[in-house]
Design an enzyme around this catalytic site. Structure first.
Site, PDB file in Angstrom:
ATOM      1  N   GLY A 198      -7.707  21.623  33.266  1.00 50.83           N
ATOM      2  CA  GLY A 198      -6.774  22.746  33.205  1.00 50.83           C
ATOM      3  C   GLY A 198      -7.482  23.999  32.718  1.00 50.83           C
ATOM      4  O   GLY A 198      -8.527  23.929  32.062  1.00 50.83           O
ATOM      5  N   ILE A 252     -11.675  18.859  24.961  1.00 51.13           N
ATOM      6  CA  ILE A 252     -11.996  18.027  23.781  1.00 51.13           C
ATOM      7  C   ILE A 252     -13.453  18.284  23.372  1.00 51.13           C
ATOM      8  O   ILE A 252     -14.342  18.172  24.212  1.00 51.13           O
ATOM      9  CB  ILE A 252     -11.850  16.509  24.083  1.00 51.13           C
ATOM     10  CG1 ILE A 252     -10.478  16.192  24.665  1.00 51.13           C
ATOM     11  CG2 ILE A 252     -12.112  15.687  22.829  1.00 51.13           C
ATOM     12  CD1 ILE A 252     -10.322  14.736  25.113  1.00 51.13           C
ATOM     13  N   THR A 297     -10.071  29.161  38.530  1.00 53.47           N
ATOM     14  CA  THR A 297      -9.095  28.780  37.497  1.00 53.47           C
ATOM     15  C   THR A 297      -9.682  28.940  36.096  1.00 53.47           C
ATOM     16  O   THR A 297      -9.093  29.594  35.232  1.00 53.47           O
ATOM     17  CB  THR A 297      -8.703  27.287  37.695  1.00 53.47           C
ATOM     18  OG1 THR A 297      -8.419  27.097  39.075  1.00 53.47           O
ATOM     19  CG2 THR A 297      -7.535  26.888  36.863  1.00 53.47           C
ATOM     20  N   VAL A 298     -10.859  28.358  35.868  1.00 47.32           N
ATOM     21  CA  VAL A 298     -11.438  28.378  34.515  1.00 47.32           C
ATOM     22  C   VAL A 298     -12.055  29.747  34.214  1.00 47.32           C
ATOM     23  O   VAL A 298     -11.913  30.274  33.099  1.00 47.32           O
ATOM     24  CB  VAL A 298     -12.487  27.250  34.359  1.00 47.32           C
ATOM     25  CG1 VAL A 298     -13.106  27.280  32.969  1.00 47.32           C
ATOM     26  CG2 VAL A 298     -11.855  25.899  34.622  1.00 47.32           C
ATOM     27  N   GLU A 339     -20.339  21.950  26.815  1.00 43.19           N
ATOM     28  CA  GLU A 339     -19.202  21.219  26.238  1.00 43.19           C
ATOM     29  C   GLU A 339     -18.085  20.981  27.253  1.00 43.19           C
ATOM     30  O   GLU A 339     -17.485  19.910  27.313  1.00 43.19           O
ATOM     31  CB  GLU A 339     -18.642  22.011  25.040  1.00 43.19           C
ATOM     32  CG  GLU A 339     -17.474  21.356  24.334  1.00 43.19           C
ATOM     33  CD  GLU A 339     -17.860  20.041  23.683  1.00 43.19           C
ATOM     34  OE1 GLU A 339     -18.613  20.060  22.706  1.00 43.19           O
ATOM     35  OE2 GLU A 339     -17.404  18.979  24.168  1.00 43.19           O
ATOM     36  N   ASP A 393     -16.652  11.984  39.525  1.00 46.00           N
ATOM     37  CA  ASP A 393     -16.505  12.961  38.435  1.00 46.00           C
ATOM     38  C   ASP A 393     -16.651  12.257  37.073  1.00 46.00           C
ATOM     39  O   ASP A 393     -17.377  12.728  36.189  1.00 46.00           O
ATOM     40  CB  ASP A 393     -15.122  13.627  38.565  1.00 46.00           C
ATOM     41  CG  ASP A 393     -14.825  14.577  37.426  1.00 46.00           C
ATOM     42  OD1 ASP A 393     -15.380  15.685  37.432  1.00 46.00           O
ATOM     43  OD2 ASP A 393     -14.052  14.203  36.518  1.00 46.00           O
ATOM     44  N   LYS A 410     -19.663  12.572  34.036  1.00 46.81           N
ATOM     45  CA  LYS A 410     -19.374  12.780  32.607  1.00 46.81           C
ATOM     46  C   LYS A 410     -19.942  11.639  31.764  1.00 46.81           C
ATOM     47  O   LYS A 410     -20.483  11.862  30.679  1.00 46.81           O
ATOM     48  CB  LYS A 410     -17.863  12.910  32.410  1.00 46.81           C
ATOM     49  CG  LYS A 410     -17.286  14.167  33.076  1.00 46.81           C
ATOM     50  CD  LYS A 410     -15.764  14.111  33.150  1.00 46.81           C
ATOM     51  CE  LYS A 410     -15.187  15.354  33.810  1.00 46.81           C
ATOM     52  NZ  LYS A 410     -13.757  15.210  34.115  1.00 46.81           N
ATOM     53  N   ARG A 468     -16.817  35.346  45.028  1.00 48.20           N
ATOM     54  CA  ARG A 468     -17.058  35.484  46.471  1.00 48.20           C
ATOM     55  C   ARG A 468     -16.166  36.553  47.079  1.00 48.20           C
ATOM     56  O   ARG A 468     -16.600  37.418  47.798  1.00 48.20           O
ATOM     57  CB  ARG A 468     -16.810  34.143  47.147  1.00 48.20           C
ATOM     58  CG  ARG A 468     -17.999  33.722  47.957  1.00 48.20           C
ATOM     59  CD  ARG A 468     -17.782  32.398  48.620  1.00 48.20           C
ATOM     60  NE  ARG A 468     -16.944  31.497  47.799  1.00 48.20           N
ATOM     61  CZ  ARG A 468     -16.912  30.194  47.946  1.00 48.20           C
ATOM     62  NH1 ARG A 468     -17.661  29.632  48.838  1.00 48.20           N
ATOM     63  NH2 ARG A 468     -16.142  29.438  47.209  1.00 48.20           N
TER      64      ARG A 468
END
Ligand code: HSE
Length: 466
Positions: free
Chosen positions: A330, A164, A41-42, A157, A229, A233, A73
């Site tokens: 996202g 953000i 996704t990213v 980041e 998660d 962070k 992969r």
């Protein structure tokens, strides 16, 4: 773009671009070449944004930036349409060993094989941009030490709060301040679940499935729901806020799976919202690092951060409170943070390593071990919910135990039992007390014959800078 200053690193990056008639050589900086690990996704979004915003990015970076090789992969799946001419390989080690690659972008996630790849990239003298919070929280000390001795940069980041720029804000924007606390909603999936439960009365599993479909959730969604998660962070935020080593194992972690719809409703009736909060606070006794469901007064801005959005409230001695809000997960928001890091590295490739912003905000020899407080030692207020016999004297028994433990009650709410039912639900809000005292009180209350089942406890944070 024309090179403006010449030092040994700059010379490596120059190419002669023209030989104007007036007789001067014109030098320009060669494009920065990226190797991308992971086209999920990213990764896919990073490739597309780099291409679509290429001109604007080059204006900022002072040179062109291009992905020359990527690994995934399933090579057969190809690169996303519109991402340009990128060689795709199946073995990520081909990318980290590619002598043409200047910066490795690690978007594979998890520890294995990301750690080995990042260490190899550093060994090969490449800079690294990563969005991998588990990798930084668990192995950051080792990674940064290697990067330091090899003179390369490792930036992260996108590992915290998605798009953000919270790392940059704390590390650079607040560098004049003594940071007192950081409190954040730093898991979009968890916040999405709690928001939907409150607003639409939706079922926990149903909302989680939607978050997974939207690409917000971790590969293992228990990482989101059980706070792991967020703890990764928070560990990173604590380190750059207080200049302490990364120490994930010291973060107290409690998930949201125990939060009931009842609690969400009662909290609302008392003027609070329940959020899954990461709190890092410095006091004279040490540093608190904890992730748990938290009641926050609904009048606070951060209590109104809903859906997949994240927010981080930083209390600093000179600026005072500041709040950073935006998309915490996202594809595009995370790619935005990844590319900002790439641009930062591209700008500093030609500078001496010792003149770069330190990885963890403080100079490596100034990272100090400050004691981390065990959860039993923290001080906070509490929300309690219990099921009790509905008869005279019950409340007196409970409040006697609270008094014996020096716990002052702020508010009590008793829900009238439905007709024919002989048990009632009691909700209490307490003033601040050391957690050990609350543990003792809860044990004693649970042992009362008139109390049935567990006493449910949720910590309360007023977030008013006290
Ligand atoms: N699973 C994470 C979240 C993704 O929901 O916030 C961003 O780190």
């Amino acid at each position: 773009m024309v090179a403006r200053s010449i030092n040994p690193q700059t010379i490596d990056c120059l190419r002669v671009s023209e030989f104007p008639r007036i007789g001067f050589w014109r030098f320009e900086l060669k494009p920065v070449k990226l190797g991308l690990l992971g086209v999920g996704t990213v990764g896919a979004s990073t490739a597309l944004v780099l291409r679509n915003n290429a001109a604007e990015i080059a204006r900022r970076a002072g040179r062109n930036i291009e992905i020359i090789q990527a690994s995934r992969r399933n090579v057969g799946a190809g690169m996303p349409a519109g991402s340009g001419e990128i060689e795709l390989v199946s073995d990520p080690f081909t990318v980290v060993n590619n002598p043409e690659v200047d910066i490795v972008i690690e978007l594979i996630g998890s520890e294995d094989p990301a750690l080995e790849l990042v260490m190899r990239a550093i060994e090969n003298g490449k800079h690294v941009v990563t969005a991998n919070k588990a990798l930084i929280a668990l192995h950051g000390n080792q990674i940064f030490a290697a990067a330091q001795s090899r003179g390369v940069n490792v930036v992260f980041e996108a590992a915290v709060a998605g798009g953000i720029p919270i790392i940059k804000s704390i590390r650079e924007g607040l560098s004049a301040n003594h940071i007192e606390s950081v409190a954040g909603i730093i898991n979009g999936t968890g916040n999405f679940i709690l928001s939907e439960m409150r607003d639409k009365g939706r079922d926990f599993e149903d909302v989680l499935a939607e978050a997974q479909a939207l690409g917000y959730a971790e590969a293992d969604p228990t990482f989101d729901v059980e706070g792991i998660d967020a703890a990764h962070k928070l560990c990173i935020l604590s380190s750059i806020a207080f200049g302490i080593p990364l120490q994930f194992e010291a973060v107290y972690t409690e998930g949201i799976s125990g939060v009931s719809t009842e609690d969400v409703v009662f909290a609302g009736q008392l003027g609070y919202r329940i959020k899954h909060l990461g709190v890092a606070r410095r006091s004279d006794q040490g540093i608190e690092m904890r992730v748990h469901p938290t009641l926050i007064p609904e009048k606070r801005l951060i209590a109104n951060v809903d859906g997949v959005m994240n927010a981080v409230l930083v209390q600093a001695d000179k600026l005072g409170p500041s709040l950073y809000y935006g998309a915490g997960a996202g594809a595009d928001p995370t790619a935005s943070a990844v590319i900002a890091d790439i641009i930062d590295v591209a700008r500093t490739i030609t500078t001496d390593a010792q003149n770069r912003v330190p990885h963890l905000a403080f100079q490596p020899d100034q990272i100090v071990d400050i004691p981390i407080l065990p959860i039993a030692e923290i001080q906070t207020a509490y929300y309690l919910r219990m099921r009790v016999d509905d008869r005279p004297g019950v409340m007196a028994e409970i409040t006697r135990i609270m008094g014996n433990n020096d716990i002052s009650i702020e508010a009590i709410l008793q829900k009238e039992p439905e007709s024919g039912v002989t048990r009632a639900t009691i909700i209490m809000l307490t003033q601040k007390i050391r957690e050990q005292r609350m543990d003792d009180a809860i044990s004693a209350i649970t042992r009362l014959d008139v109390v049935h089942g567990d006493v449910h406890r949720i910590r309360v944070e007023t977030l008013d800078g006290d």
